[in-house]
Design an enzyme around this catalytic site. Sequence first.
Site, PDB file in Angstrom:
ATOM      1  N   ARG A 265      -8.354   0.153   4.950  1.00 53.10           N
ATOM      2  CA  ARG A 265      -7.435   1.078   4.280  1.00 53.10           C
ATOM      3  C   ARG A 265      -6.183   0.348   3.813  1.00 53.10           C
ATOM      4  O   ARG A 265      -5.578   0.759   2.823  1.00 53.10           O
ATOM      5  CB  ARG A 265      -7.014   2.193   5.249  1.00 53.10           C
ATOM      6  CG  ARG A 265      -8.096   3.199   5.532  1.00 53.10           C
ATOM      7  CD  ARG A 265      -7.531   4.340   6.335  1.00 53.10           C
ATOM      8  NE  ARG A 265      -6.267   4.767   5.761  1.00 53.10           N
ATOM      9  CZ  ARG A 265      -5.304   5.390   6.426  1.00 53.10           C
ATOM     10  NH1 ARG A 265      -5.470   5.693   7.691  1.00 53.10           N
ATOM     11  NH2 ARG A 265      -4.188   5.746   5.830  1.00 53.10           N
TER      12      ARG A 265
ATOM     13  N   ASP B  64       5.237   0.368  11.964  1.00 51.21           N
ATOM     14  CA  ASP B  64       3.961  -0.179  11.485  1.00 51.21           C
ATOM     15  C   ASP B  64       3.743  -1.628  11.923  1.00 51.21           C
ATOM     16  O   ASP B  64       2.691  -2.204  11.624  1.00 51.21           O
ATOM     17  CB  ASP B  64       3.885  -0.091   9.950  1.00 51.21           C
ATOM     18  CG  ASP B  64       3.663   1.332   9.476  1.00 51.21           C
ATOM     19  OD1 ASP B  64       3.390   2.209  10.306  1.00 51.21           O
ATOM     20  OD2 ASP B  64       3.764   1.570   8.251  1.00 51.21           O
TER      21      ASP B  64
ATOM     22  N   CYS C 224      -4.235  13.657  12.724  1.00 55.42           N
ATOM     23  CA  CYS C 224      -4.090  12.234  12.468  1.00 55.42           C
ATOM     24  C   CYS C 224      -4.050  11.553  13.821  1.00 55.42           C
ATOM     25  O   CYS C 224      -3.554  12.121  14.784  1.00 55.42           O
ATOM     26  CB  CYS C 224      -2.785  12.001  11.714  1.00 55.42           C
ATOM     27  SG  CYS C 224      -2.356  10.287  11.589  1.00 55.42           S
TER      28      CYS C 224
ATOM     29  N   ARG D 133       2.107  14.759  13.249  1.00 54.62           N
ATOM     30  CA  ARG D 133       2.482  14.493  11.855  1.00 54.62           C
ATOM     31  C   ARG D 133       2.432  15.725  10.953  1.00 54.62           C
ATOM     32  O   ARG D 133       1.626  15.809  10.022  1.00 54.62           O
ATOM     33  CB  ARG D 133       1.624  13.378  11.258  1.00 54.62           C
ATOM     34  CG  ARG D 133       1.881  12.052  11.895  1.00 54.62           C
ATOM     35  CD  ARG D 133       1.081  10.959  11.256  1.00 54.62           C
ATOM     36  NE  ARG D 133       1.820  10.226  10.228  1.00 54.62           N
ATOM     37  CZ  ARG D 133       1.316   9.210   9.561  1.00 54.62           C
ATOM     38  NH1 ARG D 133       0.094   8.827   9.749  1.00 54.62           N
ATOM     39  NH2 ARG D 133       2.047   8.570   8.685  1.00 54.62           N
TER      40      ARG D 133
ATOM     41  N   LYS E  62       0.835  -1.210   0.000  1.00 55.97           N
ATOM     42  CA  LYS E  62       0.000   0.000   0.000  1.00 55.97           C
ATOM     43  C   LYS E  62       0.866   1.255   0.000  1.00 55.97           C
ATOM     44  O   LYS E  62       0.662   2.175  -0.783  1.00 55.97           O
ATOM     45  CB  LYS E  62      -0.892   0.017   1.245  1.00 55.97           C
ATOM     46  CG  LYS E  62      -1.542   1.364   1.478  1.00 55.97           C
ATOM     47  CD  LYS E  62      -2.268   1.438   2.795  1.00 55.97           C
ATOM     48  CE  LYS E  62      -1.456   1.915   3.960  1.00 55.97           C
ATOM     49  NZ  LYS E  62      -1.252   3.348   4.072  1.00 55.97           N
ATOM     50  N   ASN E  63       1.854   1.270   0.909  1.00 63.14           N
ATOM     51  CA  ASN E  63       2.631   2.507   1.074  1.00 63.14           C
ATOM     52  C   ASN E  63       3.447   2.847  -0.163  1.00 63.14           C
ATOM     53  O   ASN E  63       3.812   4.004  -0.365  1.00 63.14           O
ATOM     54  CB  ASN E  63       3.549   2.403   2.296  1.00 63.14           C
ATOM     55  CG  ASN E  63       2.771   2.608   3.582  1.00 63.14           C
ATOM     56  OD1 ASN E  63       1.581   2.904   3.552  1.00 63.14           O
ATOM     57  ND2 ASN E  63       3.447   2.433   4.717  1.00 63.14           N
TER      58      ASN E  63
HETATM   59  C1  UD1 Z   1       5.244   6.572   6.289  1.00 64.91           C
HETATM   60  C2  UD1 Z   1       4.269   5.437   6.188  1.00 64.91           C
HETATM   61  C3  UD1 Z   1       3.801   5.000   7.563  1.00 64.91           C
HETATM   62  C4  UD1 Z   1       4.994   4.697   8.447  1.00 64.91           C
HETATM   63  C5  UD1 Z   1       5.994   5.847   8.453  1.00 64.91           C
HETATM   64  C6  UD1 Z   1       7.277   5.528   9.207  1.00 64.91           C
HETATM   65  C7  UD1 Z   1       3.140   5.868   4.097  1.00 64.91           C
HETATM   66  C8  UD1 Z   1       1.869   6.227   3.416  1.00 64.91           C
HETATM   67  N1  UD1 Z   1       3.119   5.869   5.405  1.00 64.91           N
HETATM   68  O1  UD1 Z   1       4.534   7.655   6.890  1.00 64.91           O
HETATM   69  O2  UD1 Z   1       2.966   3.848   7.403  1.00 64.91           O
HETATM   70  O3  UD1 Z   1       4.536   4.474   9.755  1.00 64.91           O
HETATM   71  O4  UD1 Z   1       6.360   6.188   7.108  1.00 64.91           O
HETATM   72  O5  UD1 Z   1       7.889   4.406   8.684  1.00 64.91           O
HETATM   73  O6  UD1 Z   1       4.133   5.557   3.459  1.00 64.91           O
HETATM   74  N2  UD1 Z   1       7.516  14.426  10.300  1.00 64.91           N
HETATM   75  C9  UD1 Z   1       7.638  15.778  10.547  1.00 64.91           C
HETATM   76  N3  UD1 Z   1       7.560  16.653   9.499  1.00 64.91           N
HETATM   77  C10 UD1 Z   1       7.353  16.223   8.196  1.00 64.91           C
HETATM   78  C11 UD1 Z   1       7.246  14.849   7.964  1.00 64.91           C
HETATM   79  C12 UD1 Z   1       7.337  13.967   9.037  1.00 64.91           C
HETATM   80  O7  UD1 Z   1       7.822  16.208  11.696  1.00 64.91           O
HETATM   81  O8  UD1 Z   1       7.280  17.057   7.293  1.00 64.91           O
HETATM   82  C13 UD1 Z   1       7.635  13.472  11.434  1.00 64.91           C
HETATM   83  C14 UD1 Z   1       6.377  12.642  11.639  1.00 64.91           C
HETATM   84  O9  UD1 Z   1       5.432  13.332  12.440  1.00 64.91           O
HETATM   85  C15 UD1 Z   1       6.938  11.421  12.319  1.00 64.91           C
HETATM   86  C16 UD1 Z   1       8.313  11.263  11.681  1.00 64.91           C
HETATM   87  O10 UD1 Z   1       8.614  12.516  11.088  1.00 64.91           O
HETATM   88  O11 UD1 Z   1       7.092  11.627  13.697  1.00 64.91           O
HETATM   89  C17 UD1 Z   1       8.409  10.197  10.625  1.00 64.91           C
HETATM   90  O12 UD1 Z   1       7.362  10.351   9.715  1.00 64.91           O
HETATM   91  P1  UD1 Z   1       7.482   9.946   8.181  1.00 64.91           P
HETATM   92  O13 UD1 Z   1       8.668   9.067   7.995  1.00 64.91           O
HETATM   93  O14 UD1 Z   1       7.365  11.159   7.355  1.00 64.91           O
HETATM   94  O15 UD1 Z   1       6.174   9.070   8.003  1.00 64.91           O
HETATM   95  P2  UD1 Z   1       5.133   9.128   6.825  1.00 64.91           P
HETATM   96  O16 UD1 Z   1       5.820   9.306   5.529  1.00 64.91           O
HETATM   97  O17 UD1 Z   1       4.031  10.048   7.190  1.00 64.91           O
END
Ligand code: UD1
Length: 429
Positions: free
Chosen positions: A402, A310, A120, A125, A22-23
């Site tokens: 989802r 995850d 969320c 996030r 999915k991701n």
């Molecule tokens: C993706 C995955 C999710 C997984 C996560 C970590 C998808 C759709 N989702 O989520 O299933 O749990 O990676 O492996 O691929 N953060 C910030 N600012 C930003 C972006 C992120 O502060 O602009 C923080 C987030 O709040 C979190 C951390 O960085 O605490 C890591 O998040 P991130 O790696 O970006 O996760 P996602 O891409 O949202």
Amino acid sequence: MDRIAIIGGAQLNGTIPVSGAKNSAIKLMAASLLTDEPLRLTNMPRLADTRFLGKLLTRLGVQVTESDGPDGQQTLLHAPEITSGFAPYDLVRQMRASFNVLGPLVARSGQAKVSLPGGCTIGARPVDLHLQAIEALGAKIDLHEGYVYAQAPRGLKGAEIRFPFVSVGATEHAMLAAVLADGVSVIHNAACEPELVDLQECLNAMGAKVEGAGTPTVTITGVPRLHGATHAVIPDRIEMGTYAVAAAMAGGEVRLSNARPGLIDALLDKLKEAGAGVEETADGCIIRRNGQRLSAVDIETAPFPGFATDLQAQFMALMTTAKGESRIRETIFENRFMHAPELMRLGADISVSGGEARVRGVERLEGAEVMATDLRASVSLVIAGLVARGETTVSRIYHLDRGFERLEEKLGACGAQVRRIKGDGEAEL
Ligand code: UD1
């Protein structure tokens, strides 16, 4: 609203084919915005999240066609032109990853108006790193009334992008935007998850020049245009890990096929340490447990190749009946223990303090009514239900839909007693 009912006690025996990730699929779908030629994605999972994104992409001008081809489930995405650069709140809020259309829209058509994803259930996030990357590539970014307005009328420019910490979504977003930029971009402190490698392979098949995905430094040499391609979505390592944990929980012997070795090594090491039998195969693994109780082991979530956040909820469910006390540390997301109180309704002994949960294994869980709070949390309740005495019903399973394709069917084929109860209360076997 649908619910899932599980009668605990059955062992799992059989083969579970792993679906496409999915991701990965949802980022690859966004790549279709970058070209006026068709992108054909095979090994596509059919999930609520891919449907949400399909809806949004259609609104932006992409023709989205799902079919069953010779290579299985596929989706053809074709955007002859971008008809709108507007991604409204009601579509983006349903799935945070929809925000990743921003970069491709600006890269292809020079402008976009995309809603901020909003709250969320697993923490704040924010998307600050995403915006930092798109801005570094030369887009002018303004925020008004919950929307991001991005403009780059003369196109994006290659840039050095240094992330202060690792983000999967921001790394993918930067890659998606930089492929059409003028010049070379380098992403420092990039996420190394396998889905990034999958995105690189797809973009390169479309004519992009991306190197280094899967390492902390990704280099993108911009090209003026991309073309169509066919790409197979990488197997879902989270789905694979979830069923590995389910097999270790319920006992029996389950072969996970259609996957790849090396995607969930951190989990498999922990399953071995806990006492489960683990055998790696060419296209997945075999998980066995024959009667003996597992031992408690500690985990700490980390970016790939560490223990995936995850899979944390599922592992916590597994530890609820292990011998001894397990410490589970969550380091990626704040507030990602919402499954703990629900597991406690099933009789688990868990205490949470800050980013750490202590799970003291109990002899047995008891079936109860529980509620899904997010995608991975919901499947941890199904896993616990596999061994709980009597019936467990999990409500709010739209979270589950989802990200897990045909979950009842896959578990049911291995002997689990799992059924979906339709919203009106009527059981569907
Ligand atoms: C993706 C995955 C999710 C997984 C996560 C970590 C998808 C759709 N989702 O989520 O299933 O749990 O990676 O492996 O691929 N953060 C910030 N600012 C930003 C972006 C992120 O502060 O602009 C923080 C987030 O709040 C979190 C951390 O960085 O605490 C890591 O998040 P991130 O790696 O970006 O996760 P996602 O891409 O949202």
